[in-house]
Scaffold this motif. Structure first.
Motif, short mmCIF file in Angstrom:
data_model
loop_
_atom_site.label_atom_id
_atom_site.label_comp_id
_atom_site.label_asym_id
_atom_site.label_seq_id
_atom_site.Cartn_x
_atom_site.Cartn_y
_atom_site.Cartn_z
N LEU A 188 -2.64 10.76 17.14
CA LEU A 188 -2.01 11.66 16.18
C LEU A 188 -2.97 11.94 15.03
N LEU A 189 -3.39 13.17 14.93
CA LEU A 189 -4.36 13.53 13.90
C LEU A 189 -3.76 13.34 12.52
N PHE A 190 -4.50 12.72 11.66
CA PHE A 190 -4.17 12.54 10.25
C PHE A 190 -2.94 11.66 10.00
N SER A 191 -2.39 11.04 11.05
CA SER A 191 -1.21 10.19 10.83
C SER A 191 -1.56 9.02 9.92
N HIS A 192 -2.78 8.54 10.00
CA HIS A 192 -3.17 7.41 9.15
C HIS A 192 -3.09 7.78 7.67
N LEU A 193 -3.34 9.04 7.33
CA LEU A 193 -3.26 9.47 5.94
C LEU A 193 -1.82 9.40 5.43
N HIS A 194 -0.87 9.77 6.28
CA HIS A 194 0.54 9.67 5.91
C HIS A 194 0.91 8.22 5.61
N PHE A 195 0.50 7.31 6.48
CA PHE A 195 0.84 5.91 6.28
C PHE A 195 0.14 5.34 5.05
N GLU A 196 -1.09 5.75 4.81
CA GLU A 196 -1.80 5.27 3.62
C GLU A 196 -1.11 5.75 2.35
N GLU A 197 -0.67 7.01 2.33
CA GLU A 197 0.04 7.52 1.16
C GLU A 197 1.38 6.80 0.98
N GLN A 198 2.08 6.58 2.09
CA GLN A 198 3.35 5.86 2.02
C GLN A 198 3.13 4.46 1.47
N ASP A 199 2.09 3.77 1.93
CA ASP A 199 1.80 2.43 1.44
C ASP A 199 1.49 2.44 -0.05
N ARG A 200 0.76 3.45 -0.51
CA ARG A 200 0.44 3.54 -1.94
C ARG A 200 1.71 3.72 -2.76
N GLU A 201 2.61 4.56 -2.29
CA GLU A 201 3.82 4.87 -3.05
C GLU A 201 4.88 3.77 -3.00
N PHE A 202 5.05 3.17 -1.82
CA PHE A 202 6.17 2.25 -1.62
C PHE A 202 5.76 0.83 -1.27
N GLY A 203 4.47 0.56 -1.17
CA GLY A 203 4.02 -0.76 -0.74
C GLY A 203 4.01 -0.84 0.77
N GLU A 204 3.62 -1.99 1.27
CA GLU A 204 3.49 -2.13 2.72
C GLU A 204 4.83 -2.28 3.43
#
Length: 81
Positions: free
Chosen positions: A21-37
């Protein structure tokens, strides 16, 4: 049981970071920044800040007459969860 299921889902999420999945890692990285792991914590104490925010907004919107304490909303057995 719920925690085990969540951990399985998170393991799958880690695989998606490496998968096709292209760029899916960016979504998860942003989610982690906003909400933690762990963006979906279980338990009253883990969600106390969010619950208090909902209570305060409910008071501001006139849905509640006064701010309620967590002890008024949950039985003692759940307050430490």
């Amino acid at each position: 049981m719920f925690e085990a299921a969540k951990q399985t889902a998170y393991a799958t999420r880690d695989l998606l970071r490496l998968n096709s999945l292209l760029f899916s890692h960016l979504h998860f990285e942003e989610q982690d920044r906003e909400f933690g792991e762990d963006p979906f914590p279980y338990g009253v104490s883990a969600n106390a800040a969010a619950i208090r925010t909902a209570i305060n907004r409910s008071v501001a919107d006139g849905l509640l007459e006064r701010p309620l304490q967590l002890e008024e909303l949950f039985p003692a057995e759940l307050l430490e969860t």
